[in-house]
Design an enzyme around this catalytic site. Structure first.
Site, PDB file in Angstrom:
ATOM      1  CB  THR A   1       3.968  30.443 -53.928  1.00  0.00           C
ATOM      2  OG1 THR A   1       2.661  30.357 -53.378  1.00  0.00           O
ATOM      3  CG2 THR A   1       4.454  29.067 -54.321  1.00  0.00           C
TER       4      THR A   1
ATOM      5  CB  THR B   1      -2.442  26.516 -54.997  1.00  0.00           C
ATOM      6  OG1 THR B   1      -2.591  26.230 -56.328  1.00  0.00           O
ATOM      7  CG2 THR B   1      -0.955  26.343 -54.699  1.00  0.00           C
TER       8      THR B   1
ATOM      9  CD  GLU C   1      -2.411  35.185 -54.591  1.00  0.00           C
ATOM     10  OE1 GLU C   1      -1.401  34.570 -54.921  1.00  0.00           O
ATOM     11  OE2 GLU C   1      -3.376  35.373 -55.342  1.00  0.00           O
TER      12      GLU C   1
ATOM     13  CG  ASN D   1      -3.611  36.758 -58.375  1.00  0.00           C
ATOM     14  OD1 ASN D   1      -2.869  35.796 -58.497  1.00  0.00           O
ATOM     15  ND2 ASN D   1      -4.275  37.027 -57.276  1.00  0.00           N
TER      16      ASN D   1
ATOM     17  CB  THR E   1       5.536  39.764 -65.939  1.00  0.00           C
ATOM     18  OG1 THR E   1       4.335  40.220 -65.342  1.00  0.00           O
ATOM     19  CG2 THR E   1       5.218  38.988 -67.180  1.00  0.00           C
TER      20      THR E   1
END
Lengths: 396, 396
Positions: B146, B183, B269, B391, B396
């Site tokens: 992802t 996740t 991340e 994040n 969007t």
């Protein structure tokens, strides 16, 4: 008239530039004209700072006359030498004010692991004692700030036996704010008269509905405390038991503490948005609070809040990992008035309505579980670039 | 030869661009030549996703032939329709592979609260089945990504009864990574032969020393799972009880899982630094792990790590608020080899040495409590501007 700790009668305050910080006010004194009934609540940290131990010990008597606070150095992780420094702050203040050391409360906030520059503290306390005045509460409120961008003070009026009374307060926070007394210092004063046990009970209740319900980063500090002093200078009848007068005082103190808590979270490090996370339909208030806290502290929820992204999936995911038994298929979620999820799944809603709800102040996030009747809540701020800026180089 | 899930004999894989994401591979198949012994561990979330329920149900038999995974959509918070979608993914895969639906494991990862585009999933599964090959493990590893910036795969060799065996694996993570299956999807394969109960035991042990010890943001996801399939295609004697062969397999699986866990946290991340937080001298391993986790998840510790600031006071503060009874005056802290705090207070050390220790990979943060003999550890990444970037606007 001032609105903070010197709004009630019987108190003087001062804030001075002692030189503990590079620039700005960094030492505050709060002194009552007479010995007060007093109470405090403190950090639950197992690595609490020396001033916390000293303040807790002195407040055990239920009496206090003065409070001395410095910013710029937390006097935490400083060992026996730090304890000696905290006691010296108390002794210096007692001498300057003319009260027994046991009637002095001490608090420090700032960098951890660094000794206080005691030469500066000594001259600072002397200078502050000279400046004490009944209109200097705002200076004291400025002197306790660390990364705060603005001072926090407020006052609330109430009556006891027909006599007008006031409760005033100042607080500092910004980072390391989390439930159960995070780096948050709060000082309350009142000119009502109460017994120390009642004062303590009212303080615990007020903090439980305010300062313990805000979180900026989940980091509870080594130095937190909330202290209240009651001078009785309003001349109202002493409150010696529960009843209407105690309720009036408790309500005023809670209102004041909530106002200060809201100021703290609005001024959270890097905060651009503030949200109220409300959990309903839980089996117990404790479970509702636990879920509200996990949602309020979730970095993914907080970054979505920063981005103005109504990403309710992250709210649902945080709800599910709070360690509370629940049926995910019964969960509903609202962002503002927009009902975005029902029975654990998306509803039909306008994305722009949900986005607009994230522009409200505060943003209202509501989670309904369908497990029972209990509710709980937390206030939180968003996680922004500025938060990272502030904290990546705090010491340097 | 490939290094991931197709490194062991008896497996084929494929990764295709089904169109679930805007661009890139987003659907993976992993298929064994014969039905395998299989085991899985799953998210502890109370709002776990429909595919988790289906996979858990199917793995209860201890047998599996195929795994189907999509990225780009978590199929979470999708209610009964989402459950039907997960079951259809299973049925489509079973038909394409030629096995009973009960032998198919399904997993999804991506945005929560959105239905799967089943038309794309249908054609994607068909396309993947056509591409299945024993050298396509890397494509599968890419298809499960992802916000990962790179695929994670590895393999480890060991011997059973003198016969060379291999365990291979692929994983994805990046955000929402936290202990207890955040996740994070991890799929392991081996050509050794084991009974399902032994396979499950080895998986739980390996995950406990690897995937459950990494945290990026403390957010546990709705969709995590780790699954292992054992084909027996190496032709080695079946491992049917504890002993040397089971130990050899367990050690290889743990080594593999730790390699993948390290890749996950390095690719956290926005991560610019990775740290190992080690807690020693605790009364119990559980208490050591709890403290390590609180330190590893502290936003203040993580931003200091990002800033390269050896702010050990934040480490001490996080240690003190972990809810573990301890004497703060006995705590020592090291950053790399630099002993920065002793007996809860600063030692004399060179600031530049501590800063240099923050440039190591990984950064080693060590906390010694002086309460007992037990130890624990966690891996974590820093909290950077890029984390906030990623994040704040994920959807969007």
């Amino acid at each position: 008239m001032t609105t903070g700790v010197t709004a009630p009668r019987g108190f003087r305050a001062a804030g001075v530039e002692a030189g503990i910080k590079d620039t700005g006010l960094d030492l505050a004194l709060l002194v009552a004209d007479e010995t007060c009934a007093a109470a405090g609540v403190f950090t639950t940290s197992r690595t609490s700072a020396p001033p916390v131990a000293v303040a807790r010990e002195h407040l055990a008597s239920g009496r206090a006359r003065a409070v001395v606070v410095n910013s710029g150095c937390a006097n935490a992780a400083t060992g026996p030498a730090g304890r000696a420094d905290a006691r010296e702050m108390v002794d210096l203040t007692a001498r300057a004010v003319g009260c027994p050391p046991g009637e002095v409360v001490v608090a420090s906030t700032g960098v951890i692991g660094v000794r206080l520059p005691m030469d500066k503290v000594r001259s600072g306390i002397a200078a502050a004692a000279r400046r004490l005045a009944p209109d200097q509460g705002s200076e004291a409120a400025r002197a306790i700030m660390t990364t705060d961008t603005r001072p926090k003070e407020a006052s609330v009026s109430f009556t006891v036996g027909g006599r007008p009374c006031t409760v005033g307060g100042m607080a500092k926070g910004a980072g390391m704010i989390a439930p159960n007394m995070a780096t948050m210092l709060a000082f309350f004063t009142t000119d009502a008269a109460l017994t120390p046990p009642l004062l303590h009970r009212a303080l615990v209740a007020a903090v439980g509905e305010s300062l313990n319900r805000i979180t900026v980063d989940g980091d509870t500090s080594t130095n937190d405390c909330a202290v209240v002093l009651a001078s009785g200078a309003a001349g109202a009848p002493a409150i010696e038991g529960e009843g209407r007068d105690y309720e009036a005082f408790g309500a005023a103190l809670t209102t004041l503490a909530r106002r200060l808590a809201e100021m703290l979270v609005r001024d959270g490090e890097g905060a651009t948005r503030v949200a109220e996370v409300r959990v309903e339909g839980a089996r117990t208030e404790d479970e509702a609070d636990r879920i509200a806290r996990v949602v309020a502290e979730s970095p993914l929820v907080k970054t979505a809040l920063y981005g103005g992204d109504p990403n309710w999936g992250r709210i649902l995911a945080a709800t599910g990992r709070a360690g509370v038994a629940l049926d995910g298929d019964r969960v509903s979620i609202w962002i503002g008035d927009v009902w975005v999820a029902e029975n654990g799944a998306a509803r039909e809603y306008e994305e722009k309505d949900a986005a607009a709800a994230l522009e409200e102040h505060p943003v209202r996030l509501r989670i309904r579980l369908g497990e029972g009747e209990a509710a709980g809540w937390m206030w939180t701020s968003d996680l922004s670039h500025r938060y990272v800026d502030i904290n990546a180089h705090y010491r340097t």
